[in-house]
Design a protein around this motif. Structure first.
Motif, PDB file in Angstrom:
ATOM      1  N   LEU A 129      21.481   4.156   7.724  1.00  0.00           N
ATOM      2  CA  LEU A 129      20.461   4.499   8.769  1.00  0.00           C
ATOM      3  C   LEU A 129      19.443   3.352   8.789  1.00  0.00           C
ATOM      4  O   LEU A 129      18.955   2.990  10.037  1.00  0.00           O
ATOM      5  N   LYS A 130      19.006   2.809   7.654  1.00  0.00           N
ATOM      6  CA  LYS A 130      18.025   1.989   7.491  1.00  0.00           C
ATOM      7  C   LYS A 130      18.177   0.637   8.342  1.00  0.00           C
ATOM      8  O   LYS A 130      17.661   0.058   8.986  1.00  0.00           O
ATOM      9  N   ALA A 131      19.752   0.267   7.993  1.00  0.00           N
ATOM     10  CA  ALA A 131      20.285  -1.075   8.738  1.00  0.00           C
ATOM     11  C   ALA A 131      20.461  -0.902  10.209  1.00  0.00           C
ATOM     12  O   ALA A 131      20.381  -1.992  10.965  1.00  0.00           O
ATOM     13  N   GLN A 132      20.912   0.296  10.664  1.00  0.00           N
ATOM     14  CA  GLN A 132      21.410   0.444  11.998  1.00  0.00           C
ATOM     15  C   GLN A 132      20.385   0.849  13.035  1.00  0.00           C
ATOM     16  O   GLN A 132      20.192   0.596  14.166  1.00  0.00           O
ATOM     17  N   TYR A 133      19.608   1.783  12.493  1.00  0.00           N
ATOM     18  CA  TYR A 133      18.611   2.785  13.713  1.00  0.00           C
ATOM     19  C   TYR A 133      17.051   2.626  13.402  1.00  0.00           C
ATOM     20  O   TYR A 133      16.435   2.583  14.120  1.00  0.00           O
ATOM     21  N   LEU A 134      16.767   2.222  12.094  1.00  0.00           N
ATOM     22  CA  LEU A 134      15.360   2.332  11.701  1.00  0.00           C
ATOM     23  C   LEU A 134      14.832   0.998  11.701  1.00  0.00           C
ATOM     24  O   LEU A 134      15.123   0.094  10.827  1.00  0.00           O
ATOM     25  N   LYS A 135      14.288   0.570  12.857  1.00  0.00           N
ATOM     26  CA  LYS A 135      13.838  -0.854  12.966  1.00  0.00           C
ATOM     27  C   LYS A 135      12.332  -1.151  13.026  1.00  0.00           C
ATOM     28  O   LYS A 135      11.492  -0.414  13.926  1.00  0.00           O
ATOM     29  N   SER A 136      12.021  -2.147  12.264  1.00  0.00           N
ATOM     30  CA  SER A 136      10.442  -2.329  12.566  1.00  0.00           C
ATOM     31  C   SER A 136      10.194  -3.298  13.535  1.00  0.00           C
ATOM     32  O   SER A 136      11.257  -4.107  13.956  1.00  0.00           O
ATOM     33  N   ASN A 137       9.213  -3.397  14.021  1.00  0.00           N
ATOM     34  CA  ASN A 137       8.990  -4.596  15.108  1.00  0.00           C
ATOM     35  C   ASN A 137       8.272  -5.808  14.558  1.00  0.00           C
ATOM     36  O   ASN A 137       7.934  -6.989  14.981  1.00  0.00           O
ATOM     37  N   VAL A 138       8.388  -6.109  13.027  1.00  0.00           N
ATOM     38  CA  VAL A 138       8.090  -7.100  12.505  1.00  0.00           C
ATOM     39  C   VAL A 138       9.550  -7.711  11.719  1.00  0.00           C
ATOM     40  O   VAL A 138      10.299  -7.063  11.186  1.00  0.00           O
ATOM     41  N   GLU A 139       9.581  -9.322  11.992  1.00  0.00           N
ATOM     42  CA  GLU A 139      10.736  -9.893  11.255  1.00  0.00           C
ATOM     43  C   GLU A 139      10.224  -9.952   9.748  1.00  0.00           C
ATOM     44  O   GLU A 139       9.512 -10.908   9.629  1.00  0.00           O
ATOM     45  N   ILE A 140      10.922  -9.414   8.917  1.00  0.00           N
ATOM     46  CA  ILE A 140      10.216  -9.215   7.765  1.00  0.00           C
ATOM     47  C   ILE A 140      10.470 -10.802   6.980  1.00  0.00           C
ATOM     48  O   ILE A 140       9.877 -11.335   6.183  1.00  0.00           O
ATOM     49  N   ASP A 141      11.702 -11.297   7.335  1.00  0.00           N
ATOM     50  CA  ASP A 141      11.947 -12.938   6.775  1.00  0.00           C
ATOM     51  C   ASP A 141      10.934 -13.737   7.323  1.00  0.00           C
ATOM     52  O   ASP A 141      10.690 -14.918   6.675  1.00  0.00           O
ATOM     53  N   GLU A 142      10.114 -13.346   8.005  1.00  0.00           N
ATOM     54  CA  GLU A 142       9.023 -14.315   8.680  1.00  0.00           C
ATOM     55  C   GLU A 142       7.551 -14.206   8.333  1.00  0.00           C
ATOM     56  O   GLU A 142       6.846 -14.857   8.425  1.00  0.00           O
ATOM     57  N   VAL A 143       7.702 -13.179   7.554  1.00  0.00           N
ATOM     58  CA  VAL A 143       6.414 -12.787   6.817  1.00  0.00           C
ATOM     59  C   VAL A 143       6.328 -13.111   5.266  1.00  0.00           C
ATOM     60  O   VAL A 143       7.357 -12.640   4.617  1.00  0.00           O
ATOM     61  N   PRO A 144       5.300 -14.059   4.763  1.00  0.00           N
ATOM     62  CA  PRO A 144       5.488 -14.410   3.297  1.00  0.00           C
ATOM     63  C   PRO A 144       5.381 -13.362   2.536  1.00  0.00           C
ATOM     64  O   PRO A 144       4.669 -12.597   2.814  1.00  0.00           O
ATOM     65  N   HIS A 145       6.276 -13.474   1.388  1.00  0.00           N
ATOM     66  CA  HIS A 145       6.259 -12.356   0.592  1.00  0.00           C
ATOM     67  C   HIS A 145       4.944 -12.146  -0.406  1.00  0.00           C
ATOM     68  O   HIS A 145       4.490 -13.040  -0.878  1.00  0.00           O
ATOM     69  N   VAL A 146       4.673 -10.925  -0.522  1.00  0.00           N
ATOM     70  CA  VAL A 146       3.531 -10.491  -1.300  1.00  0.00           C
ATOM     71  C   VAL A 146       3.945  -9.373  -2.037  1.00  0.00           C
ATOM     72  O   VAL A 146       4.409  -8.432  -1.396  1.00  0.00           O
ATOM     73  N   ASP A 147       3.300  -9.343  -3.188  1.00  0.00           N
ATOM     74  CA  ASP A 147       3.707  -7.985  -4.150  1.00  0.00           C
ATOM     75  C   ASP A 147       2.192  -7.621  -4.486  1.00  0.00           C
ATOM     76  O   ASP A 147       1.228  -8.146  -4.509  1.00  0.00           O
ATOM     77  N   TRP A 148       2.211  -6.336  -4.929  1.00  0.00           N
ATOM     78  CA  TRP A 148       0.857  -5.823  -5.422  1.00  0.00           C
ATOM     79  C   TRP A 148       0.235  -6.719  -6.439  1.00  0.00           C
ATOM     80  O   TRP A 148      -0.817  -6.948  -6.627  1.00  0.00           O
ATOM     81  N   THR A 149       1.048  -7.151  -7.394  1.00  0.00           N
ATOM     82  CA  THR A 149       0.717  -8.036  -8.597  1.00  0.00           C
ATOM     83  C   THR A 149       0.084  -9.225  -8.059  1.00  0.00           C
ATOM     84  O   THR A 149      -0.761  -9.817  -8.818  1.00  0.00           O
ATOM     85  N   GLU A 150       0.248  -9.575  -6.783  1.00  0.00           N
ATOM     86  CA  GLU A 150      -0.604 -10.754  -6.490  1.00  0.00           C
ATOM     87  C   GLU A 150      -1.853 -10.543  -5.807  1.00  0.00           C
ATOM     88  O   GLU A 150      -2.457 -11.357  -5.557  1.00  0.00           O
ATOM     89  N   LEU A 151      -2.050  -9.367  -5.784  1.00  0.00           N
ATOM     90  CA  LEU A 151      -3.581  -9.113  -5.261  1.00  0.00           C
ATOM     91  C   LEU A 151      -4.572  -8.874  -6.586  1.00  0.00           C
ATOM     92  O   LEU A 151      -4.206  -8.060  -7.481  1.00  0.00           O
ATOM     93  N   GLN A 152      -5.527  -9.810  -6.620  1.00  0.00           N
ATOM     94  CA  GLN A 152      -6.243  -9.801  -8.019  1.00  0.00           C
ATOM     95  C   GLN A 152      -7.652  -9.181  -7.735  1.00  0.00           C
ATOM     96  O   GLN A 152      -8.259  -9.360  -6.457  1.00  0.00           O
ATOM     97  N   GLY A 153      -8.197  -8.507  -8.796  1.00  0.00           N
ATOM     98  CA  GLY A 153      -9.524  -8.053  -8.400  1.00  0.00           C
ATOM     99  C   GLY A 153      -9.629  -6.641  -7.718  1.00  0.00           C
ATOM    100  O   GLY A 153     -10.748  -6.141  -7.288  1.00  0.00           O
ATOM    101  N   VAL A 154      -8.403  -6.131  -7.038  1.00  0.00           N
ATOM    102  CA  VAL A 154      -8.585  -4.722  -6.499  1.00  0.00           C
ATOM    103  C   VAL A 154      -7.798  -3.865  -7.002  1.00  0.00           C
ATOM    104  O   VAL A 154      -7.045  -3.105  -6.223  1.00  0.00           O
ATOM    105  N   ASP A 155      -7.861  -3.753  -8.285  1.00  0.00           N
ATOM    106  CA  ASP A 155      -7.114  -2.559  -8.810  1.00  0.00           C
ATOM    107  C   ASP A 155      -7.318  -1.083  -8.383  1.00  0.00           C
ATOM    108  O   ASP A 155      -6.073  -0.409  -8.130  1.00  0.00           O
ATOM    109  N   ASP A 156      -8.454  -0.851  -8.144  1.00  0.00           N
ATOM    110  CA  ASP A 156      -8.980   0.468  -7.775  1.00  0.00           C
ATOM    111  C   ASP A 156      -8.277   0.646  -6.326  1.00  0.00           C
ATOM    112  O   ASP A 156      -7.695   1.458  -5.974  1.00  0.00           O
ATOM    113  N   LEU A 157      -8.297  -0.420  -5.384  1.00  0.00           N
ATOM    114  CA  LEU A 157      -7.750  -0.390  -4.011  1.00  0.00           C
ATOM    115  C   LEU A 157      -6.087   0.001  -3.901  1.00  0.00           C
ATOM    116  O   LEU A 157      -5.917   0.853  -3.289  1.00  0.00           O
ATOM    117  N   ILE A 158      -5.560  -0.664  -4.860  1.00  0.00           N
ATOM    118  CA  ILE A 158      -3.981  -0.700  -5.141  1.00  0.00           C
ATOM    119  C   ILE A 158      -3.651   0.778  -5.512  1.00  0.00           C
ATOM    120  O   ILE A 158      -2.814   1.411  -5.029  1.00  0.00           O
TER     121      ILE A 158
END
Length: 502
Positions: free
Chosen positions: A214-243
């Motif tokens: 279902l994720k592959a066939q019917y659930l489509k975002s309007n964002v091309e994920i491959d074109e968005v630079p990858h970011v993980d929570w661990t790369e966000l520094q100094g905002v632990d409370d926000l995370i």
């Protein structure tokens, strides 16, 4: 081969309504979106009541004996012939005819309404009954006379009968329909049938396999994920409370099906992410985009600025998010979108969309807005209930700056990597994370420039300290003279914005 087709609870309710109404009336309409089982319901009713069953095939056969544009005459003749021999006639897929005659290029305007009015009057005089099935709203001659039933939206209990018709009994019994519905609540019978049939050909049908399909066939975002630079929570520094807040109030209802079902957990409906430029707001959006994938929808300048149909575009995004719920709609740079705009209709439209998320069917859609200047936002958008969670990004402290600089230097070769992290962190007080990335890039360029010219290189720290002063100077000039606002016709795209702003 499919198993016996059982009506879902939503379909059963519509069928019972039709059957109970037939003795009382003469004209009936069954309305339902494509894929909700309209034809299946009419076939079940026909099996109980008898009569004539007319569909697109019968209509096309009748039309073949007429001139191509004689649609109304062919339709009327088809009904007359059926009513001549039957006291009850069921007409499926009426919308396939009305879609043609209601087209703006069709020249015989309202002639089908005349044909329907004629046949309904004659059928009533002969005490005969007509049942019409259509997708969307029925034509007005039917609406003013008919008893109308709608096929309700599917719930988890509706998924099981559909899947059971196309998978073996063992697989059907093992499927977690509550989890499948939580992941994809907007599916129709066609989509469920296709998923089960496809996976059945591949082997055993499992809940995990169904969700991935279902994720592959019917659930489509309007964002091309491959074109968005990858970011993980661990790369966000100094905002632990926000995370921590994002993990608890956004990610948890998405990712922990057991707890979400047990406690009826829902993501916060409205989230405002506010803070100075360069403090990580769009970076958080990037992290969410990669984490949620098909559950992430973006509204930014590319979706609304300079287009005549931006209301339709926004509505499509909200509708897609509802179908994919739980999901996040990320409205980037909301204050820039509204700043200096005379279009009051846009924010009123967004308010309507936000308020629409209070309904049970849309209660698992989270709208996250980013803003640099909260005062530029319409106050009505910030009232209690629309924004349930207010988060602030801030300038990184010494520890966060140290971590950011160290992580960036770890990716570059010597001798640049030997820069004094502590000295640079102390000298860069007041700079954002985006500023620090720019400082390290500029420092590398200055160092490489001296090498290219054959000049004696200075200590590596000096290049970075020079870059820090340049950034400070730019900030100073910015505060003395407010820059021109972004042109609405030249919006900053999401992938570009994350590189240049946050």
């Amino acid at each position: 081969m499919p198993n016996e087709v059982r009506l879902t609870p939503a379909q059963e309710a519509a069928a019972k309504g039709l059957l109970s109404g037939i003795p009382a009336g003469e004209v009936f309409v069954l309305q339902g979106q494509p894929g909700m089982g309209k034809t299946t319901i009419l076939r079940k009713v026909h099996a109980v009541t008898g009569g004539a069953f007319l569909g697109a095939r019968q209509f096309m056969t009748e039309l073949a004996g007429h001139q191509p544009l004689a649609i109304e005459e062919a339709f009327l003749n088809m009904l007359d012939s059926a009513l001549m021999n039957h006291d009850l006639v069921l007409v499926d897929d009426l919308h396939l005819v009305t879609n043609v005659v209601e087209s703006f290029r069709y020249h015989r305007t309202y002639l089908l309404d005349a044909a329907l009015t004629t046949v309904l009057g004659e059928a009533s005089a002969q005490h005969k009954k007509l049942i019409f099935g259509t997708a969307g709203e029925a034509p007005w001659p039917l609406r003013r006379r008919a008893y109308i039933w709608d096929i309700g939206a599917f719930g988890a209990e509706d998924y099981e009968p559909v899947c059971a018709a196309y998978v073996d009994l063992e697989s059907s019994a093992e499927l977690n329909y509550a989890r499948i519905y939580r992941f994809a609540p907007g599916l129709n019978a066609y989509q469920l049938k296709n998923a089960c049939t496809w996976l059945g050909r591949q082997g055993i049908v499992t809940t995990d396999g169904l969700v991935e399909y279902l994720k592959a066939q019917y659930l489509k975002s309007n964002v091309e994920i491959d074109e968005v630079p990858h970011v993980d929570w661990t790369e966000l520094q100094g905002v632990d409370d926000l995370i921590h807040m994002l993990e608890a109030k956004i990610a948890l209802p998405f990712e922990n099906d057991t707890l979400a079902a047990q406690f009826n957990l829902k993501p916060k409906r409205g989230v405002l992410l506010a803070g100075p430029p360069g403090t990580g707001k769009t970076t958080i959006g990037r992290a969410l985009a990669h984490r949620l994938k098909s559950k992430f929808f973006l509204i930014d300048g590319t979706a609304i600025a300079g287009t005549d149909g931006f209301y339709d575009e926004i509505q499509k995004i909200f509708e897609a998010a509802k179908r994919n719920a739980p999901s996040v709609i990320f409205i980037d740079d909301t204050d820039v979108i509204f700043e200096g705009s005379d279009d009051r209709g846009l924010y009123r439209y967004l308010l309507t969309m936000l308020d629409g998320l209070e309904s049970a069917s849309a209660g698992r859609v989270c709208v996250m807005m980013t803003a640099m200047n909260v005062s530029s936002l319409p106050q009505a958008m910030l009232r209690s209930g629309r924004v349930e969670l207010w988060l602030e990004t801030r300038l990184p402290g010494l520890e966060a700056r140290t971590s950011i600089i160290r992580s960036i230097l770890a990716t570059v070769p010597d001798p640049i990597a030997t820069a004094d992290v502590a000295k640079l962190a102390a000298a860069s007080k007041g700079l954002t994370g985006a500023d620090l990335k720019a400082v390290l890039e500029d420092g590398k360029l200055l160092f490489a420039h001296d090498l290219a010219r054959g000049q004696p290189v200075r200590p590596v720290d000096e290049y970075f300290l020079e870059a820090i002063e340049t950034v400070r100077s730019n900030h100073s000039r910015y505060t003395r003279r407010k820059p021109l606002g972004l042109a609405r016709g030249v919006p900053v795209g999401f992938a570009a914005a994350v590189c240049t702003t946050d």
